[in-house]
Design a protein around this motif. Sequence first.
Motif, PDB file in Angstrom:
ATOM      1  N   ILE A 169       0.835  -1.205   0.000  1.00  0.00           N
ATOM      2  CA  ILE A 169       0.000   0.000   0.000  1.00  0.00           C
ATOM      3  C   ILE A 169       0.872   1.258   0.000  1.00  0.00           C
ATOM      4  CG2 ILE A 169      -1.538   1.368   1.485  1.00  0.00           C
ATOM      5  CD1 ILE A 169      -2.959  -1.260   2.197  1.00  0.00           C
ATOM      6  N   LEU A 170       1.907   1.255   0.837  1.00  0.00           N
ATOM      7  CA  LEU A 170       2.801   2.409   0.895  1.00  0.00           C
ATOM      8  C   LEU A 170       3.563   2.609  -0.410  1.00  0.00           C
ATOM      9  CD1 LEU A 170       4.187   2.104   4.532  1.00  0.00           C
ATOM     10  CD2 LEU A 170       2.722   3.932   3.620  1.00  0.00           C
ATOM     11  N   ALA A 171       3.988   1.515  -1.023  1.00  0.00           N
ATOM     12  CA  ALA A 171       4.698   1.639  -2.302  1.00  0.00           C
ATOM     13  C   ALA A 171       3.787   2.239  -3.368  1.00  0.00           C
ATOM     14  CB  ALA A 171       5.224   0.276  -2.737  1.00  0.00           C
ATOM     15  N   GLY A 172       2.532   1.833  -3.365  1.00  0.00           N
ATOM     16  CA  GLY A 172       1.567   2.403  -4.305  1.00  0.00           C
ATOM     17  C   GLY A 172       1.310   3.874  -4.030  1.00  0.00           C
ATOM     18  N   LEU A 173       1.181   4.218  -2.754  1.00  0.00           N
ATOM     19  CA  LEU A 173       0.964   5.619  -2.384  1.00  0.00           C
ATOM     20  C   LEU A 173       2.170   6.480  -2.729  1.00  0.00           C
ATOM     21  CD1 LEU A 173      -0.792   5.168   1.075  1.00  0.00           C
ATOM     22  CD2 LEU A 173      -1.816   6.178  -0.989  1.00  0.00           C
ATOM     23  N   ALA A 174       3.369   5.930  -2.519  1.00  0.00           N
ATOM     24  CA  ALA A 174       4.586   6.677  -2.839  1.00  0.00           C
ATOM     25  C   ALA A 174       4.631   7.026  -4.318  1.00  0.00           C
ATOM     26  CB  ALA A 174       5.818   5.873  -2.433  1.00  0.00           C
ATOM     27  N   ARG A 175       4.249   6.087  -5.162  1.00  0.00           N
ATOM     28  CA  ARG A 175       4.262   6.351  -6.597  1.00  0.00           C
ATOM     29  C   ARG A 175       3.197   7.387  -6.966  1.00  0.00           C
ATOM     30  NH1 ARG A 175       4.641   1.370 -10.714  1.00  0.00           N
ATOM     31  NH2 ARG A 175       6.450   1.015  -9.335  1.00  0.00           N
ATOM     32  N   ARG A 176       2.036   7.287  -6.338  1.00  0.00           N
ATOM     33  CA  ARG A 176       0.984   8.275  -6.610  1.00  0.00           C
ATOM     34  C   ARG A 176       1.423   9.673  -6.176  1.00  0.00           C
ATOM     35  NH1 ARG A 176      -4.216   4.973  -7.024  1.00  0.00           N
ATOM     36  NH2 ARG A 176      -5.456   6.883  -6.824  1.00  0.00           N
ATOM     37  N   ARG A 177       2.137   9.740  -5.059  1.00  0.00           N
ATOM     38  CA  ARG A 177       2.630  11.031  -4.572  1.00  0.00           C
ATOM     39  C   ARG A 177       3.574  11.663  -5.585  1.00  0.00           C
ATOM     40  NH1 ARG A 177       6.725  11.839   0.573  1.00  0.00           N
ATOM     41  NH2 ARG A 177       6.295  14.050   0.995  1.00  0.00           N
ATOM     42  N   VAL A 178       4.489  10.862  -6.097  1.00  0.00           N
ATOM     43  CA  VAL A 178       5.453  11.359  -7.084  1.00  0.00           C
ATOM     44  C   VAL A 178       4.745  11.790  -8.366  1.00  0.00           C
ATOM     45  CG1 VAL A 178       7.353  10.677  -8.598  1.00  0.00           C
ATOM     46  CG2 VAL A 178       7.407  10.051  -6.180  1.00  0.00           C
ATOM     47  N   GLU A 179       3.733  11.025  -8.770  1.00  0.00           N
ATOM     48  CA  GLU A 179       3.050  11.279 -10.044  1.00  0.00           C
ATOM     49  C   GLU A 179       1.916  12.295  -9.917  1.00  0.00           C
ATOM     50  OE1 GLU A 179       1.929   7.362 -11.285  1.00  0.00           O
ATOM     51  OE2 GLU A 179       3.991   6.772 -11.766  1.00  0.00           O
ATOM     52  N   GLY A 180       1.663  12.768  -8.676  1.00  0.00           N
ATOM     53  CA  GLY A 180       0.617  13.769  -8.486  1.00  0.00           C
ATOM     54  C   GLY A 180      -0.789  13.210  -8.537  1.00  0.00           C
ATOM     55  N   THR A 181      -0.926  11.915  -8.298  1.00  0.00           N
ATOM     56  CA  THR A 181      -2.237  11.264  -8.291  1.00  0.00           C
ATOM     57  C   THR A 181      -2.814  11.304  -6.878  1.00  0.00           C
ATOM     58  OG1 THR A 181      -1.504   9.748 -10.039  1.00  0.00           O
ATOM     59  CG2 THR A 181      -3.478   9.130  -8.791  1.00  0.00           C
ATOM     60  N   PRO A 182      -4.060  11.694  -6.701  1.00  0.00           N
ATOM     61  CA  PRO A 182      -4.646  11.711  -5.356  1.00  0.00           C
ATOM     62  C   PRO A 182      -4.557  10.342  -4.685  1.00  0.00           C
ATOM     63  CG  PRO A 182      -6.071  12.862  -6.903  1.00  0.00           C
ATOM     64  CD  PRO A 182      -4.997  12.195  -7.720  1.00  0.00           C
ATOM     65  N   ALA A 183      -4.402  10.357  -3.379  1.00  0.00           N
ATOM     66  CA  ALA A 183      -4.303   9.104  -2.622  1.00  0.00           C
ATOM     67  C   ALA A 183      -5.633   8.362  -2.636  1.00  0.00           C
ATOM     68  CB  ALA A 183      -3.893   9.401  -1.178  1.00  0.00           C
ATOM     69  N   PHE A 184      -5.560   7.037  -2.652  1.00  0.00           N
ATOM     70  CA  PHE A 184      -6.774   6.229  -2.520  1.00  0.00           C
ATOM     71  C   PHE A 184      -7.184   6.149  -1.054  1.00  0.00           C
ATOM     72  CE2 PHE A 184      -3.122   3.232  -3.378  1.00  0.00           C
ATOM     73  CZ  PHE A 184      -2.893   2.854  -2.064  1.00  0.00           C
ATOM     74  N   THR A 185      -8.414   5.704  -0.821  1.00  0.00           N
ATOM     75  CA  THR A 185      -8.915   5.419   0.524  1.00  0.00           C
ATOM     76  C   THR A 185      -8.593   3.972   0.864  1.00  0.00           C
ATOM     77  OG1 THR A 185     -10.711   7.024   0.360  1.00  0.00           O
ATOM     78  CG2 THR A 185     -11.004   5.226   1.937  1.00  0.00           C
ATOM     79  N   VAL A 186      -8.184   3.712   2.093  1.00  0.00           N
ATOM     80  CA  VAL A 186      -7.903   2.350   2.548  1.00  0.00           C
ATOM     81  C   VAL A 186      -9.035   1.919   3.471  1.00  0.00           C
ATOM     82  CG1 VAL A 186      -6.278   0.819   3.700  1.00  0.00           C
ATOM     83  CG2 VAL A 186      -5.429   2.763   2.372  1.00  0.00           C
ATOM     84  N   MET A 187      -9.740   0.856   3.087  1.00  0.00           N
ATOM     85  CA  MET A 187     -10.954   0.429   3.770  1.00  0.00           C
ATOM     86  C   MET A 187     -10.820  -1.005   4.291  1.00  0.00           C
ATOM     87  SD  MET A 187     -14.836   0.247   2.210  1.00  0.00           S
ATOM     88  CE  MET A 187     -14.419  -1.017   0.980  1.00  0.00           C
ATOM     89  N   SER A 188     -10.713  -1.150   5.603  1.00  0.00           N
ATOM     90  CA  SER A 188     -10.665  -2.484   6.198  1.00  0.00           C
ATOM     91  C   SER A 188     -12.064  -3.079   6.274  1.00  0.00           C
ATOM     92  CB  SER A 188     -10.074  -2.418   7.607  1.00  0.00           C
ATOM     93  OG  SER A 188     -10.213  -3.666   8.260  1.00  0.00           O
ATOM     94  N   CYS A 189     -12.166  -4.359   5.936  1.00  0.00           N
ATOM     95  CA  CYS A 189     -13.427  -5.102   6.059  1.00  0.00           C
ATOM     96  C   CYS A 189     -13.232  -6.294   6.994  1.00  0.00           C
ATOM     97  CB  CYS A 189     -13.904  -5.575   4.696  1.00  0.00           C
ATOM     98  SG  CYS A 189     -14.200  -4.255   3.503  1.00  0.00           S
ATOM     99  N   ASP A 190     -12.364  -6.131   7.998  1.00  0.00           N
ATOM    100  CA  ASP A 190     -12.097  -7.201   8.953  1.00  0.00           C
ATOM    101  C   ASP A 190     -12.773  -6.922  10.287  1.00  0.00           C
ATOM    102  OD1 ASP A 190     -10.284  -9.327   7.877  1.00  0.00           O
ATOM    103  OD2 ASP A 190      -9.075  -7.584   7.343  1.00  0.00           O
TER     104      ASP A 190
END
Length: 492
Positions: A169-190
């Motif tokens: 999740i962090l690796a995906g967010l890091a790439r979005r940060r660099v590319e200027g893509t808004p962060a996704f929402t993280v939703m637990s279903c546990d």
Amino acid sequence: MPVKLSQTTLRHLPANVAGPKYDRAALTPGILHFGVGNFHRAHQAVYLDDLFNEGRDHDWALVGAGVFEGEKVGREKLAEQDFLTTVVEQDEGHMAARVTAAMTDFLVPGDTDAIISRLADPKIRIVSLTITEGGYFIDPASGKFNPAHPNIVSDASNPEAPKTVFGLILAGLARRRVEGTPAFTVMSCDNIPHNGHVTADAVIGLAQLSDPDFARWVAENVAFPNGMVDRITPATTDRERKLLVQEFGLEDNWPVFCEPFRQWVLEDNFPTGRPALEAVGVTFVKDVSPFELMKIRILNGGHATIAYPAGLMDIHFVHEAMQEPLVRDFLAKLERDEIIPTVPPVPGVVLEDYFKLIEKRFSNPKIGDTVRRLCLDGSNRQPKFIIPTIADRLKAGKDVSGLALESALWCRYCFGTTDSGALIEPNDPNWERLQKTARAAKDDPSAWLAMEDIYGKVGRSPVFAAAFAHALRTLWKIGTAETLKRYLGGTL
């Protein structure tokens, strides 16, 4: 000849099997989900399937993902049938089958590059999780994120090559940060108290170990809504596959059998958007906590209550446990005397009615839910579903004799034999440790409560220790059935 489930045969399903009403080719993924198991496919995927059937939000389809080698088996089963799933709802007098098509892809578990690339895709606006109670790296006694766990330490040292869900999740967010893509929402279903906060602790806590600046960015930009989920969904065996063929004429590598009841309560905190799930029965609220506490204590705590006495009495199915008066009455007495009184009022809910519904659900003879499944992973479940209730009772100076008996039954079960002498196969990630401790506790009950990481302050309570020791010694002296009789008769 039965129909073999696939995209090709989707238009030729047996007449008694409902299929999707939407054009699957028109779906685009908006959610990446970690943990594609039975519960997810009987819950979130069904709600989305309902929504798509309404002709709405076709840009919120699912993509599956995973991190464990064992998840490849499930992926292969679903890939063979184009990621379709048959969901069968059952109770007395009711049996209905439907094919859901909300999942369009399932990335190969362990394919880090592919998963991170999809996480960075701007179309993915929600990342959801069903990774079980044990998947959040929580210290059981404190309930807090454990930064010293070896898997977390490894990901902190190698953030570019993560092995955990949170590292990905962090690796995906890091790439979005660099590319200027808004962060996704993280939703637990546990089924975890305050699951959104727990998930935030894990994601932000891991980021803090390697990049404090990035951790601050995550805290400021990522939403972690809390949610309560509910549907009883047993594991799939050959029994379910054969039943699907016999009753519906359909072959499915990995069908899901479940109860008709389902519930989902969510905090409405999705900055980058969400599907209109309120249109298909999801309840959106400002604060999930009352619903969450009610479910975790009354339902999940209730499962634990019936699991261990039933396991020790060689009862196989959950509905059979509810047919045993000693187990059913133990559940009712413990719930009404000690568990339900710790649950604050819930908007629009009468707690006694909620418990009666749970009794009915546990008694469903069609589900085939097993006692062994309920006994699974007590080392992760007891600290979430039972021990906090004990702590609240002790703090209020209230009786804990029933909860002490439940805990003693868990200890007795972990010894590894039933009352009849039958072997109990390992049933916990920490089975070796639990069994060793349970054997020591036969002569010295304090050994069990000395598991500080599980019991914390509760284990150090003289009141609870005395009640636990008495219950455990009684179980060893006269067995489960006679002990339950004494408890129910007020003579324990």
